[in-house]
Design a protein around this motif. Structure first.
Motif, short mmCIF file in Angstrom:
data_model
loop_
_atom_site.label_atom_id
_atom_site.label_comp_id
_atom_site.label_asym_id
_atom_site.label_seq_id
_atom_site.Cartn_x
_atom_site.Cartn_y
_atom_site.Cartn_z
N THR A 70 0.86 -1.18 0.00
CA THR A 70 0.00 0.00 0.00
C THR A 70 0.89 1.22 0.00
OG1 THR A 70 -1.67 -1.19 1.25
CG2 THR A 70 -1.83 1.20 1.23
N PHE A 71 0.70 2.08 -0.99
CA PHE A 71 1.47 3.31 -1.09
C PHE A 71 0.57 4.48 -0.68
CE2 PHE A 71 3.28 0.40 -4.21
CZ PHE A 71 4.61 0.42 -3.83
N SER A 72 1.20 5.54 -0.23
CA SER A 72 0.46 6.76 0.06
C SER A 72 1.28 7.94 -0.45
CB SER A 72 0.20 6.91 1.56
OG SER A 72 1.31 7.49 2.22
N THR A 73 0.65 9.10 -0.49
CA THR A 73 1.35 10.29 -0.92
C THR A 73 2.29 10.83 0.15
OG1 THR A 73 -0.57 11.60 -0.28
CG2 THR A 73 -0.39 10.99 -2.61
N SER A 76 6.65 10.27 -2.06
CA SER A 76 6.48 10.25 -3.51
C SER A 76 7.83 10.53 -4.15
CB SER A 76 5.46 11.31 -3.95
OG SER A 76 5.92 12.60 -3.62
N PHE A 77 7.89 10.35 -5.45
CA PHE A 77 9.10 10.62 -6.20
C PHE A 77 8.80 11.73 -7.21
CE2 PHE A 77 9.26 6.17 -4.87
CZ PHE A 77 10.36 6.25 -4.04
N ASN A 97 0.16 3.62 -19.26
CA ASN A 97 0.59 2.34 -18.69
C ASN A 97 -0.24 1.98 -17.45
OD1 ASN A 97 2.45 0.10 -18.85
ND2 ASN A 97 3.41 0.91 -17.01
N GLY A 98 -1.44 2.52 -17.36
CA GLY A 98 -2.33 2.16 -16.26
C GLY A 98 -2.29 3.10 -15.07
N GLY A 99 -1.65 4.26 -15.22
CA GLY A 99 -1.58 5.21 -14.12
C GLY A 99 -2.90 5.90 -13.86
N GLY A 112 0.73 1.84 -8.13
CA GLY A 112 0.28 2.65 -7.02
C GLY A 112 1.33 3.62 -6.49
N VAL A 113 2.53 3.60 -7.05
CA VAL A 113 3.60 4.48 -6.59
C VAL A 113 3.28 5.92 -6.99
CG1 VAL A 113 6.07 5.01 -6.72
CG2 VAL A 113 5.30 2.62 -6.77
N PRO A 114 3.28 6.86 -6.02
CA PRO A 114 2.98 8.26 -6.35
C PRO A 114 4.19 9.00 -6.90
CG PRO A 114 2.93 7.92 -3.95
CD PRO A 114 3.34 6.62 -4.59
#
Length: 159
Positions: A70-73, A76-77, A97-99, A112-114
């Motif tokens: 589970t990622f959250s903001t 972020s990168f 690509n599904g973002g 799910g990576v922000p």
């Protein structure tokens, strides 16, 4: 290798994600692919376990943990883009690509990576000593999904 390397947890797609990220950012590479020497809770011996990769000089680690993360903001990168064309290219590639688009220049990739996709000059507008211009630029940003530097500059200038 960087002294500090963020490690991003994937279920099973660390290598695919690393290849995708390397396609987005110049001067990027897959540096190593480590396979599991034995079976582990998330996979079998021989499966990709860890991927070391570099994005524009910053090292990262992709880990196949075997269960969803589970990622959250909260973390972020940020990709600092040279111009609007690069913002558009990176944004559109992540989206295709599904973002999933968020707001104010934030987008999550398909895992799910922000990410924050930021044009050069943006931070300077918001940090400007021209307080009224900075306010107008920030107000404009608050209404955007993908950042549009020309519109931000126009708002900053009062137009």
């Amino acid at each position: 290798m960087s002294k500090i390397s963020p490690c991003i947890w994937y279920e099973t797609e660390a290598e695919e994600a690393a290849k995708f990220y390397c396609s987005l950012v110049p001067n990027s590479s897959i540096d190593r692919v480590q396979r599991a020497p034995i079976d582990y809770p998330g996979g079998k011996a021989g499966h990709v376990l860890v991927v070391g990769f570099t994005l524009a000089g910053q090292s990262f680690i992709g880990l196949n943990g075997g269960s969803p993360a589970t990622f959250s903001t909260a973390v972020s990168f940020t990709i600092h883009c040279e111009d609007q064309a690069e913002v558009d290219r990176v944004w559109d590639a992540i989206l295709a690509n599904g973002g999933k688009e968020n707001a104010c220049g934030w987008i999550n990739d398909r895992w799910g990576v922000p990410w924050q996709i930021v044009p050069n000059g943006f931070t300077e507008l918001l940090a400007s000593e021209n307080g009224e211009g900075a306010k107008r630029a920030m107000a404009a940003m608050m209404g955007m999904i993908k950042l549009d530097m020309a519109a931000l500059q126009k708002a900053f200038d009062g137009g």
